[in-house]
Design a protein around this motif. Structure first.
Motif, mmCIF file in Angstrom:
data_model
loop_
_atom_site.group_PDB
_atom_site.id
_atom_site.type_symbol
_atom_site.label_atom_id
_atom_site.label_comp_id
_atom_site.label_asym_id
_atom_site.label_seq_id
_atom_site.Cartn_x
_atom_site.Cartn_y
_atom_site.Cartn_z
ATOM 1 N N UNK A 136 121.790 17.268 106.255
ATOM 2 C CA UNK A 136 120.750 18.576 106.599
ATOM 3 C C UNK A 136 119.487 17.985 106.049
ATOM 4 N N UNK A 137 118.482 18.535 106.523
ATOM 5 C CA UNK A 137 117.164 18.257 106.445
ATOM 6 C C UNK A 137 116.325 19.501 106.514
ATOM 7 N N UNK A 138 115.474 19.625 105.427
ATOM 8 C CA UNK A 138 114.660 20.785 105.384
ATOM 9 C C UNK A 138 113.382 20.709 105.639
ATOM 10 N N UNK A 139 112.674 21.552 106.677
ATOM 11 C CA UNK A 139 111.147 21.141 106.926
ATOM 12 C C UNK A 139 110.362 20.860 105.793
ATOM 13 N N UNK A 140 110.483 21.062 104.502
ATOM 14 C CA UNK A 140 109.618 20.499 103.642
ATOM 15 C C UNK A 140 109.759 19.119 103.240
ATOM 16 N N UNK A 141 110.838 18.514 103.872
ATOM 17 C CA UNK A 141 111.127 17.265 103.795
ATOM 18 C C UNK A 141 112.716 16.868 102.612
ATOM 19 N N UNK B 153 118.171 4.015 123.418
ATOM 20 C CA UNK B 153 118.075 5.002 122.164
ATOM 21 C C UNK B 153 116.948 5.808 122.310
ATOM 22 N N UNK B 154 117.690 7.243 122.872
ATOM 23 C CA UNK B 154 116.722 8.465 123.197
ATOM 24 C C UNK B 154 116.689 9.236 121.737
ATOM 25 N N UNK B 155 115.870 10.236 122.210
ATOM 26 C CA UNK B 155 115.693 11.294 120.971
ATOM 27 C C UNK B 155 116.733 12.378 121.173
ATOM 28 N N UNK B 156 116.658 13.626 120.118
ATOM 29 C CA UNK B 156 117.644 14.520 120.391
ATOM 30 C C UNK B 156 116.825 15.842 119.987
ATOM 31 N N UNK B 157 117.001 16.941 120.265
ATOM 32 C CA UNK B 157 116.094 18.272 119.884
ATOM 33 C C UNK B 157 116.790 19.393 119.833
ATOM 34 N N UNK B 158 116.455 20.563 119.185
ATOM 35 C CA UNK B 158 117.068 21.724 119.229
ATOM 36 C C UNK B 158 116.013 22.525 118.818
ATOM 37 N N UNK B 159 116.355 23.937 119.191
ATOM 38 C CA UNK B 159 115.186 25.229 118.977
ATOM 39 C C UNK B 159 116.072 26.249 118.456
ATOM 40 N N UNK B 160 115.324 26.703 117.308
ATOM 41 C CA UNK B 160 116.204 28.019 116.602
ATOM 42 C C UNK B 160 115.127 29.085 116.078
ATOM 43 N N UNK B 161 115.037 30.260 116.392
ATOM 44 C CA UNK B 161 114.333 30.998 115.731
ATOM 45 C C UNK B 161 112.702 30.801 115.368
ATOM 46 N N UNK C 196 120.870 9.221 117.835
ATOM 47 C CA UNK C 196 121.148 10.541 117.052
ATOM 48 C C UNK C 196 121.318 11.810 117.693
ATOM 49 N N UNK C 197 121.888 12.823 117.012
ATOM 50 C CA UNK C 197 122.085 14.132 117.500
ATOM 51 C C UNK C 197 121.809 15.123 116.413
ATOM 52 N N UNK C 198 120.852 16.082 116.998
ATOM 53 C CA UNK C 198 120.359 17.191 116.148
ATOM 54 C C UNK C 198 120.589 18.428 116.487
ATOM 55 N N UNK C 199 120.789 19.394 115.616
ATOM 56 C CA UNK C 199 120.795 20.895 115.765
ATOM 57 C C UNK C 199 120.350 21.506 114.422
ATOM 58 N N UNK C 200 119.618 22.781 114.776
ATOM 59 C CA UNK C 200 119.062 23.477 113.906
ATOM 60 C C UNK C 200 120.092 24.234 113.194
ATOM 61 N N UNK D 263 114.460 26.857 109.251
ATOM 62 C CA UNK D 263 113.918 26.006 107.918
ATOM 63 C C UNK D 263 114.709 24.742 107.859
ATOM 64 N N UNK D 264 115.782 24.517 108.717
ATOM 65 C CA UNK D 264 116.648 23.318 108.213
ATOM 66 C C UNK D 264 117.513 22.887 109.601
ATOM 67 N N UNK D 265 117.398 21.541 109.712
ATOM 68 C CA UNK D 265 118.028 20.972 110.742
ATOM 69 C C UNK D 265 119.365 20.044 110.184
ATOM 70 N N UNK D 266 120.262 19.805 111.084
ATOM 71 C CA UNK D 266 121.557 18.991 110.820
ATOM 72 C C UNK D 266 121.217 17.753 111.682
ATOM 73 N N UNK D 267 121.385 16.633 111.224
ATOM 74 C CA UNK D 267 121.229 15.207 111.973
ATOM 75 C C UNK D 267 122.386 14.362 111.752
ATOM 76 N N UNK D 268 122.975 13.787 112.810
ATOM 77 C CA UNK D 268 124.180 12.693 113.014
ATOM 78 C C UNK D 268 123.670 11.728 113.381
ATOM 79 N N UNK D 269 123.775 10.514 113.010
ATOM 80 C CA UNK D 269 123.207 9.069 113.614
ATOM 81 C C UNK D 269 124.354 8.041 112.933
ATOM 82 N N UNK D 270 124.095 6.853 113.784
ATOM 83 C CA UNK D 270 124.941 5.991 113.411
ATOM 84 C C UNK D 270 124.409 4.881 112.485
#
Length: 417
Positions: free
Chosen positions: A360-365, A279-287, A331-335, A339-346
């Motif tokens: 979607x998750x904002x970086x303010x929580x 069960x590994x991590x997922x990451x993304x980078x944008x702006x 998990x799968x993550x894309x920015x 300020x906000x990412x999208x995460x998919x998980x099972x």
């Protein structure tokens, strides 16, 4: 019951404690609900036909420098296995194109082949090939294409070690004229140390292999790796670590100024387990913002966490829990923006919430309510769901396990806001 993969060749079974959490309660976060006049509208899910036939699985998604999305996957036949790719164009997937085929491949639900495209347009694809007769004796083969996949170079090995041990869980990230790669390398099993290493290497656009770095000499055996490019020649890699005391938290390593820095914990979850959870991590980078998601079971409580970094992976925000209480991770993550990412998980649980979920998750929580993309099985045959940005939308690709006489196949969807 949950099955964990032991180091290399055996499995153990661990019971999962019943989590007394309501599916409607989110831990440690605030729901983004909108106002009475402007309620938050859930995204729409549109299924898209995918060009597979026969027994298909092991999906992967990527983007080229122009933002076009490409998919790669494996189809299994009686005589061999074959790797294909397709482009998403004008709202549909193009007919499949073959990358490679072989009768001695290692095909696995978690350790999947992949495809990447450099800034200059060179394509790099990898798959796994047997290195011996034992179950986990395999290595990483790759090919390059400079004509949009019409032809491919001669096959080559990514790593120097050729011992009959495990080499895989590769991440390929495009650079200006080449690719930074990271993988789990089992060379220390060949010497009797029985510990998995994390290696990295730059592959130039003409196939020249750079220095093979050892980022970490003791890591979790079979959790997928992930990596992002945060600048012209700066990269951040994530993987599940393995301490001497069998702590299996996520580690982060940064590449800058021509070398890799010593890894450090992303967050001290405190998950101690004498086995690999696959069960590994997922990451993304944008702006300027890096987002990462991962699964942990510290304290015997399955949890999916999200964290952000605005310092290129030097430091991270306090993790936010995003699951409903019964996640299986993957998990799968894309920015979506800086300020906000999208995460998919099972997620497990009842019939109304189990399957592949997305939010979607904002970086303010704060976060939006989850949606269910698919009611796919939680079994290993379902593999990892994949996600990639496509303009203002995201594309998803996942394996639909076979039932009775029907072989497993791939399903695709577009998520629109």
């Amino acid at each position: 019951m949950r099955v964990w993969k032991m180091n290399r060749s055996s499995t153990i079974t661990r019971s999962v404690l019943t989590i007394a959490l309501s599916a409607s309660v989110l831990i440690g976060c605030t729901q983004a609900t909108g106002s009475a006049d402007q309620p938050v509208q859930p995204p729409s899910v549109e299924r898209i036909s995918f060009p597979t036939d026969g027994k298909a699985g092991e999906p992967h998604l990527t983007r080229d420098s122009d933002g076009a999305v490409l998919a790669s996957w494996i189809e299994r036949f009686e005589e061999d296995s074959r790797m294909y790719f397709s482009r998403y164009e004008d709202g549909s997937w193009s007919p499949k194109s073959e990358i490679a085929r072989g009768d001695d491949w290692f095909v696995n639900w978690a350790d999947v082949p992949s495809l990447a495209v450099s800034d200059s347009g060179t394509m790099m694809a990898h798959w796994l090939e047997r290195l011996g007769d034992t179950r986990y004796a395999y290595g990483v083969r790759y090919v390059l294409s400079t004509d949009d996949g019409d032809s491919w170079s001669e096959e080559a090995w990514l790593h120097d070690d050729r011992s009959p041990s495990e080499h895989g869980f590769v991440t390929i990230v495009p650079a200006a004229d080449g690719f930074m790669t990271a993988w789990l390398d089992g060379n220390r099993y060949a010497t009797g140390e029985n510990e998995m290493s994390v290696h990295a290497r730059f592959v130039s656009g003409d196939g020249t292999l750079g220095t093979e770095w050892n980022l970490d000499s003791r890591a979790c055996d079979c959790c997928p790796t992930t990596m992002v490019r945060t600048g012209g020649s700066e990269f951040v890699a994530f993987y599940r670590d393995r301490s001497e005391g069998e702590m299996r938290d996520i580690a982060v390593a940064r590449y800058e100024n021509g070398s890799w820095r010593d890894p450090k914990p992303l967050h001290e979850d405190g998950w101690m387990i004498e086995a690999c959870p696959v069960n590994g991590p997922s990451s993304d980078y944008l702006d300027g913002t890096l987002g990462v998601g991962w699964f942990t079971m510290a304290g015997n409580e399955p949890t999916v966490l999200v964290s952000f970094s605005e310092s290129g992976g030097e430091s991270f925000t306090e993790p936010v829990r995003i699951d409903l209480g019964r996640p299986t991770g993957r998990v799968s993550v894309r920015m979506r923006s800086k300020d906000e990412l999208i995460i998919a998980w099972m997620e497990g649980g009842g019939p109304e919430q189990s399957g592949i979920l997305l939010r979607t998750v904002h970086k303010d929580g704060t976060m939006q309510d989850q949606i269910r993309v698919s009611s796919s099985s939680m079994g290993r045959a379902a593999g990892y769901p994949r996600m990639e940005r496509a303009g203002d939308d995201v594309l998803m690709l996942w394996t639909e396990p076979g039932q009775e006489e029907n072989p497993p196949t791939l399903q695709s969807a577009k998520i629109s806001w």
